[in-house]
Design a protein around this motif. Structure first.
Motif, PDB file in Angstrom:
ATOM      1  N   ASN A  44       4.219  -9.497  -5.156  1.00 54.98           N
ATOM      2  CA  ASN A  44       4.044  -8.158  -5.717  1.00 54.98           C
ATOM      3  C   ASN A  44       4.700  -8.104  -7.097  1.00 54.98           C
ATOM      4  OD1 ASN A  44       3.414  -5.096  -4.639  1.00 54.98           O
ATOM      5  ND2 ASN A  44       5.068  -5.142  -6.147  1.00 54.98           N
ATOM      6  N   TYR A  45       3.860  -8.068  -8.131  1.00 53.25           N
ATOM      7  CA  TYR A  45       4.369  -8.018  -9.503  1.00 53.25           C
ATOM      8  C   TYR A  45       4.376  -6.571  -9.959  1.00 53.25           C
ATOM      9  CZ  TYR A  45       5.256  -9.334 -14.339  1.00 53.25           C
ATOM     10  OH  TYR A  45       5.819  -9.486 -15.575  1.00 53.25           O
ATOM     11  N   GLY A  46       5.589  -6.058 -10.222  1.00 53.73           N
ATOM     12  CA  GLY A  46       5.749  -4.666 -10.590  1.00 53.73           C
ATOM     13  C   GLY A  46       6.825  -4.038  -9.731  1.00 53.73           C
ATOM     14  N   GLY A  47       6.784  -2.738  -9.583  1.00 55.94           N
ATOM     15  CA  GLY A  47       7.786  -2.045  -8.790  1.00 55.94           C
ATOM     16  C   GLY A  47       8.352  -0.860  -9.550  1.00 55.94           C
ATOM     17  N   TRP A  48       9.591  -0.497  -9.240  1.00 53.72           N
ATOM     18  CA  TRP A  48      10.204   0.673  -9.852  1.00 53.72           C
ATOM     19  C   TRP A  48      11.322   0.226 -10.788  1.00 53.72           C
ATOM     20  CZ3 TRP A  48      10.164  -0.906  -4.888  1.00 53.72           C
ATOM     21  CH2 TRP A  48      11.366  -1.328  -4.331  1.00 53.72           C
ATOM     22  N   ASP A  49      11.461   0.928 -11.915  1.00 52.75           N
ATOM     23  CA  ASP A  49      12.512   0.646 -12.906  1.00 52.75           C
ATOM     24  C   ASP A  49      12.540  -0.841 -13.266  1.00 52.75           C
ATOM     25  OD1 ASP A  49      13.282   3.317 -12.752  1.00 52.75           O
ATOM     26  OD2 ASP A  49      14.697   2.926 -11.126  1.00 52.75           O
ATOM     27  N   VAL A  50      11.374  -1.379 -13.602  1.00 50.75           N
ATOM     28  CA  VAL A  50      11.250  -2.816 -13.820  1.00 50.75           C
ATOM     29  C   VAL A  50      11.727  -3.213 -15.211  1.00 50.75           C
ATOM     30  CG1 VAL A  50       9.650  -4.764 -13.917  1.00 50.75           C
ATOM     31  CG2 VAL A  50       9.306  -2.958 -12.229  1.00 50.75           C
ATOM     32  N   ASP A  51      12.535  -4.250 -15.269  1.00 48.64           N
ATOM     33  CA  ASP A  51      12.824  -4.954 -16.518  1.00 48.64           C
ATOM     34  C   ASP A  51      11.780  -6.062 -16.604  1.00 48.64           C
ATOM     35  OD1 ASP A  51      13.717  -6.920 -18.352  1.00 48.64           O
ATOM     36  OD2 ASP A  51      15.800  -6.270 -18.125  1.00 48.64           O
ATOM     37  N   LEU A  75      -0.709 -13.783  -7.188  1.00 47.85           N
ATOM     38  CA  LEU A  75      -0.246 -12.504  -7.695  1.00 47.85           C
ATOM     39  C   LEU A  75      -0.899 -11.349  -6.944  1.00 47.85           C
ATOM     40  CD1 LEU A  75      -0.358 -13.243 -11.519  1.00 47.85           C
ATOM     41  CD2 LEU A  75       1.694 -12.884 -10.136  1.00 47.85           C
ATOM     42  N   SER A  76      -0.078 -10.365  -6.613  1.00 45.76           N
ATOM     43  CA  SER A  76      -0.560  -9.086  -6.102  1.00 45.76           C
ATOM     44  C   SER A  76      -0.041  -8.040  -7.069  1.00 45.76           C
ATOM     45  CB  SER A  76      -0.045  -8.834  -4.679  1.00 45.76           C
ATOM     46  OG  SER A  76      -0.535  -7.614  -4.174  1.00 45.76           O
ATOM     47  N   ILE A  77      -0.923  -7.540  -7.900  1.00 51.22           N
ATOM     48  CA  ILE A  77      -0.515  -6.659  -8.991  1.00 51.22           C
ATOM     49  C   ILE A  77      -0.261  -5.254  -8.466  1.00 51.22           C
ATOM     50  CG2 ILE A  77      -1.190  -5.679 -11.209  1.00 51.22           C
ATOM     51  CD1 ILE A  77      -0.696  -8.717 -11.249  1.00 51.22           C
ATOM     52  N   ASP A  78       0.945  -4.758  -8.723  1.00 46.45           N
ATOM     53  CA  ASP A  78       1.302  -3.402  -8.321  1.00 46.45           C
ATOM     54  C   ASP A  78       0.783  -2.442  -9.388  1.00 46.45           C
ATOM     55  OD1 ASP A  78       2.474  -0.986  -7.667  1.00 46.45           O
ATOM     56  OD2 ASP A  78       4.357  -1.895  -7.015  1.00 46.45           O
ATOM     57  N   THR A  79      -0.402  -1.870  -9.134  1.00 46.27           N
ATOM     58  CA  THR A  79      -1.034  -1.038 -10.159  1.00 46.27           C
ATOM     59  C   THR A  79      -0.383   0.332 -10.285  1.00 46.27           C
ATOM     60  OG1 THR A  79      -2.719  -0.114  -8.678  1.00 46.27           O
ATOM     61  CG2 THR A  79      -3.223  -2.213  -9.761  1.00 46.27           C
ATOM     62  N   THR A  80       0.588   0.639  -9.411  1.00 44.49           N
ATOM     63  CA  THR A  80       1.339   1.877  -9.596  1.00 44.49           C
ATOM     64  C   THR A  80       2.326   1.755 -10.750  1.00 44.49           C
ATOM     65  OG1 THR A  80       3.110   1.296  -8.051  1.00 44.49           O
ATOM     66  CG2 THR A  80       1.160   2.352  -7.122  1.00 44.49           C
ATOM     67  N   SER A  81       2.616   0.514 -11.174  1.00 43.77           N
ATOM     68  CA  SER A  81       3.561   0.318 -12.277  1.00 43.77           C
ATOM     69  C   SER A  81       2.993  -0.540 -13.412  1.00 43.77           C
ATOM     70  CB  SER A  81       4.856  -0.320 -11.754  1.00 43.77           C
ATOM     71  OG  SER A  81       4.593  -1.519 -11.075  1.00 43.77           O
ATOM     72  N   VAL A  82       2.108  -1.480 -13.099  1.00 45.20           N
ATOM     73  CA  VAL A  82       1.457  -2.279 -14.152  1.00 45.20           C
ATOM     74  C   VAL A  82       0.298  -1.461 -14.695  1.00 45.20           C
ATOM     75  CG1 VAL A  82       0.170  -4.389 -14.665  1.00 45.20           C
ATOM     76  CG2 VAL A  82       2.130  -4.462 -13.090  1.00 45.20           C
ATOM     77  N   LYS A  83       0.357  -1.117 -15.977  1.00 48.34           N
ATOM     78  CA  LYS A  83      -0.642  -0.231 -16.565  1.00 48.34           C
ATOM     79  C   LYS A  83      -1.517  -0.918 -17.618  1.00 48.34           C
ATOM     80  CE  LYS A  83       0.852   3.198 -14.126  1.00 48.34           C
ATOM     81  NZ  LYS A  83       0.054   3.686 -12.983  1.00 48.34           N
ATOM     82  N   ASP A  84      -1.134  -2.109 -18.047  1.00 48.95           N
ATOM     83  CA  ASP A  84      -1.873  -2.811 -19.101  1.00 48.95           C
ATOM     84  C   ASP A  84      -2.586  -4.010 -18.495  1.00 48.95           C
ATOM     85  OD1 ASP A  84      -2.825  -4.111 -21.312  1.00 48.95           O
ATOM     86  OD2 ASP A  84      -0.901  -4.190 -22.369  1.00 48.95           O
ATOM     87  N   PRO A  85      -3.923  -4.027 -18.494  1.00 47.81           N
ATOM     88  CA  PRO A  85      -4.644  -5.155 -17.884  1.00 47.81           C
ATOM     89  C   PRO A  85      -4.362  -6.496 -18.552  1.00 47.81           C
ATOM     90  CG  PRO A  85      -6.160  -3.708 -19.082  1.00 47.81           C
ATOM     91  CD  PRO A  85      -4.856  -2.994 -19.009  1.00 47.81           C
ATOM     92  N   SER A  86      -3.892  -6.474 -19.800  1.00 45.54           N
ATOM     93  CA  SER A  86      -3.578  -7.748 -20.469  1.00 45.54           C
ATOM     94  C   SER A  86      -2.438  -8.471 -19.756  1.00 45.54           C
ATOM     95  CB  SER A  86      -3.225  -7.517 -21.935  1.00 45.54           C
ATOM     96  OG  SER A  86      -2.031  -6.767 -22.064  1.00 45.54           O
ATOM     97  N   THR A  87      -1.563  -7.720 -19.059  1.00 46.47           N
ATOM     98  CA  THR A  87      -0.494  -8.345 -18.271  1.00 46.47           C
ATOM     99  C   THR A  87      -1.096  -9.230 -17.189  1.00 46.47           C
ATOM    100  OG1 THR A  87       0.996  -6.482 -18.664  1.00 46.47           O
ATOM    101  CG2 THR A  87       1.480  -7.894 -16.767  1.00 46.47           C
TER     102      THR A  87
END
Length: 401
Positions: A44-51, A75-87
């Protein structure tokens, strides 16, 4: 579109990257996952208060460790926090050539966790821009089987999570519809399965789950008959939502408020091995080898309706579905005698059959003692944490030993 394959079904576990191992060493979790028969971690890539700079470095270290141990990740993209598809594009391209990257027939595997569809178009904004063929299994909370398997939806097929507040009967009905649409369309289906769900963090994050004791064992048994292409255990290490099969204390929860996450779920991880073997063999039920047999119990440490003495929050939603019972699960190669002593209740003994059996028993306050024997052979001899009438803070998590 990726058509269904006749290859061996695979089992994954969802791994929250934000829940870092305390010593930064992923090898312990990887070794435990391999022992259970898990084929890969869905990271899970992403989450809360991510650095994000820190998380990229953590992901790189995770892949390097997996390479050394001949384990697979995707990769399982956490779309609640990842907002840029380029990531997603950059990360997919960066790890496509890693020996640890999970591929199927040379195709890179990619998934997501999403409560709502993301702002981007998966096909044009992501898949068309990755330098590899991609097998996308996007996450969803929808229960509309026909819509999820529509050929207008990008990806190889859906990753369906456990549905909030759905009863076990409703969840099974949804799974039957998903299996039928999978068969009709020829697309893939990855089913999510959770060992437990409970959180008590705030007024807007205070819930249990209506499926209670049926959320894991019963659902595994159901999915063996429906045969999804893949199963993903949700999760390995989400301590905050009690949905873990990894060892508690092995990584930082990210908040000191997760007091319930000290409860062991080792039994759920141990049981998983037998279910995975049956799933990969294409069986409709569990057949237990003597080397793999075991007897387990799980239970909450307090009554469902007992608000904590120092608790500022009300009972969690769906707490009315909780049963004040001790649940015993036996996985046996041959019939055996089981005895449960639940606190101050009288001992209960019964003859358990070969294979899988789950029974429920009225609990008593005090330590929980479980024993199983076959002749002179001791199969289980366990003492679990005490059940009490009330705790300082409400605890809807379970002890699973």
């Amino acid at each position: 579109m990726a058509e269904r394959s006749s290859s061996t079904p695979l089992v994954f576990a969802h791994y929250l990257l934000i829940m870092q191992p305390i010593d930064g060493d992923y090898s312990k979790d990887i070794k435990l996952a391999k022992e259970a028969g898990i084929d890969a971690f869905a990271v899970n890539y992403g989450g809360w208060d991510v650095d994000w700079t820190q998380q990229e470095a953590q992901l790189n270290r995770f892949y390097k460790t997996a390479e050394q141990l001949h384990f697979r990740l995707f990769l399982s993209i956490d779309t609640t926090s990842v907002k840029d598809p380029s990531t997603i594009i950059n990360l997919s391209n960066a790890y496509a050539s890693s020996p640890a990257q999970l591929t199927m027939n040379g195709t890179l595997v990619l998934s997501s966790f999403q409560t709502d569809p993301p702002a981007w178009d998966w096909q044009t904004d992501v898949l068309d821009r990755i330098n590899s063929h991609v097998l996308l299994l996007p996450g969803t909370l929808s229960d509309d089987a026909a819509a999820l398997f529509s050929h207008d939806i990008p990806g190889a097929g859906p990753f369906t999570w456990v549905h909030p507040s759905a009863t076990a009967v409703k969840e099974h009905s949804t799974d039957v519809a998903l299996a039928a649409e999978r068969d009709r369309t020829g697309k893939l289906w990855m089913a999510g399965i959770a060992p437990w769900f409970f959180t008590h963090l705030s007024s807007d994050k205070n819930w249990a789950h209506a499926q209670d004791d049926k959320i894991f064992i019963d659902r595994w048994a159901s999915l063996l008959t429906l045969k999804p292409d893949f199963i993903e255990i949700v999760t390995w290490n989400d301590w905050s939502e009690s949905s873990y099969i990894g060892p508690p204390g092995s990584s930082t929860p990210g908040t000191s408020d997760v007091y319930w996450a000290s409860a062991t779920h080792s039994a759920f991880r141990a049981m998983t091995k037998a279910f995975i073997k049956a799933f990969k063999a294409g069986r409709d039920s569990v057949i237990v080898d003597e080397a793999d047999e075991g007897v387990y119990m799980f239970y909450r440490r307090q009554p469902a309706g007992a608000v904590g003495t120092s608790d500022s929050l009300p009972l969690p939603s769906d707490a009315e579905s909780f049963k004040d019972k001790v649940f015993v699960v036996s996985l046996l190669s041959r019939p055996s005698e089981i005895t449960l002593v639940s606190g101050d209740s009288a001992p209960v003994s019964w003859a358990a059959p070969a294979g899988l059996e789950k029974t429920s028993h009225t609990w008593g306050y005090g330590a929980q003692v479980l024993q199983a024997r076959r002749g002179n052979k001791v199969i289980a001899d366990k003492v679990g944490a005490a059940i009490v009438a009330q705790l300082d803070m409400y605890d809807g998590n379970v002890v699973a030993v």
